[in-house]
Design an enzyme around this catalytic site. Sequence first.
Site, PDB file in Angstrom:
ATOM      1  CB  CYS A  46      -0.743  -0.005   1.384  1.00 32.35           C
ATOM      2  SG  CYS A  46      -2.000   1.454   1.358  1.00 32.35           S
ATOM      3  CG  ASP A  48      -0.779   4.219   5.292  1.00 26.05           C
ATOM      4  OD1 ASP A  48       0.211   4.591   5.894  1.00 26.05           O
ATOM      5  OD2 ASP A  48      -1.775   3.949   5.632  1.00 26.05           O
ATOM      6  NE  ARG A  50      -0.243   4.789   8.836  1.00 22.96           N
ATOM      7  CZ  ARG A  50      -1.690   4.890   8.969  1.00 22.96           C
ATOM      8  NH1 ARG A  50      -2.007   5.005  10.413  1.00 22.96           N
ATOM      9  NH2 ARG A  50      -2.503   4.718   8.160  1.00 22.96           N
ATOM     10  CG  HIS A 102      -1.625  -0.886   5.979  1.00 20.24           C
ATOM     11  ND1 HIS A 102      -2.284  -0.023   6.737  1.00 20.24           N
ATOM     12  CD2 HIS A 102      -1.722  -0.600   4.739  1.00 20.24           C
ATOM     13  CE1 HIS A 102      -2.813   0.955   5.896  1.00 20.24           C
ATOM     14  NE2 HIS A 102      -2.396   0.616   4.409  1.00 20.24           N
ATOM     15  CB  CYS A 105      -6.064  -0.406   4.600  1.00 15.27           C
ATOM     16  SG  CYS A 105      -5.443   0.247   2.814  1.00 15.27           S
TER      17      CYS A 105
HETATM   18 CO    CO Z   1      -3.450   1.196   2.967  1.00 13.74          CO
END
Ligand code: CO
Length: 213
Positions: A46, A48, A50, A102, A105
């Site tokens: 992803c 993302d 993090r 994750h 999400c």
């Molecule tokens: Co995500």
Amino acid sequence: MENIENSYTRLLEGNKLFANSKTFNDPEYFKKLSLGQAPEYLWVGCSDSRVPANEITSTKSGEIFVHRNVANLVVHTDINLLSVIEYAVNYLGVKHIIVCGHYGCGGVKAAMSNDLHGFVDNWLVNIKNVYNKHEKELLGITEIDKREDRLVELNVIEQVRNVAKTTIVQQAWKKRSLHIHGWVYGINSGLITDLCCIHDEQEDIETIYRYKI
Ligand code: CO
């Protein structure tokens, strides 16, 4: 008020620290890296911020070939992803493809709602399709957080299957072994859970998706 100039130059200063720390321990570090790459892993994760592939797996530059998009989706009309898979499998010869989702999400959460978010909804419809396929199981989970977590997992499992459905992977299986893994990362724990794996030739894929190669 935040100093915009500082927040930007911080990255360039950080880069100098990075380069210096590498050459401090090994003066030839970048010279060696510049000779080429031979990663064993392709990461589909992803976007993302993090979930950085190298950092959460304690791996170094050169070890993981990375593709990231919103909610780690494997869509068969995505020429960007298909090009990445083809290059990683046929030219780099990766041994493992890892789809890593994750918990928490935002893409999965958005797909679970009926709200309109914009253009991205046309991307997230792929997660709605996963939801629709597993609706019975998901509706059986009353706690909304747990239902979201389960959809994160089911999404990873479906994307692993999508990797296996590509002509690229099925052609590779005729020549060698290639493992496709489904992982989910816990942002609140820092730990990865190994969900599933498709090891070899056309295993776990319905007949209609199997090519005569
Ligand atoms: Co995500």
